[in-house]
Design a protein around this motif. Sequence first.
Motif: not given
Length: 119
Positions: A9-19, A113-119
């Motif tokens: 998990g983590g912080l990602v920008q909109a349009g991004g990816s996480l595994r 696990t925290q997933v945060t997606v920023s705009s």
Amino acid sequence: QVQLVESGGGLVQAGGSLRLSCAASGSIFSINFMGWYRQAPGKQRELVASITRAGSINYADFVQGRFTISRDDAKTTVYLQMNSLSPEDTAVYYCQVQKDVGVYKIPYWGQGTQVTVSS
């Protein structure tokens, strides 16, 4: 008992990816169902995706082809590849596995696990 350790998990920008990864240990015999749920603030926990030992896969409607669930039974690990993330995907993501014990399905949960997606 089954212990589940989630990561990715983590912080990602909109349009991004996480595994996301979830590794099971302990009494892992007879684990069949492996899945990912999520819970956003003020909302109920909901199923994101699941996969059985036979390879049957189920996705929530909101996934819309953006996420892929997979598992490695040799490592007793389930993965969730998330692409094209949007702020609406922000939530705590939980792994769940189920052991088949006779006619019963015993669930075990990860810590989230925290997933945060920023705009």
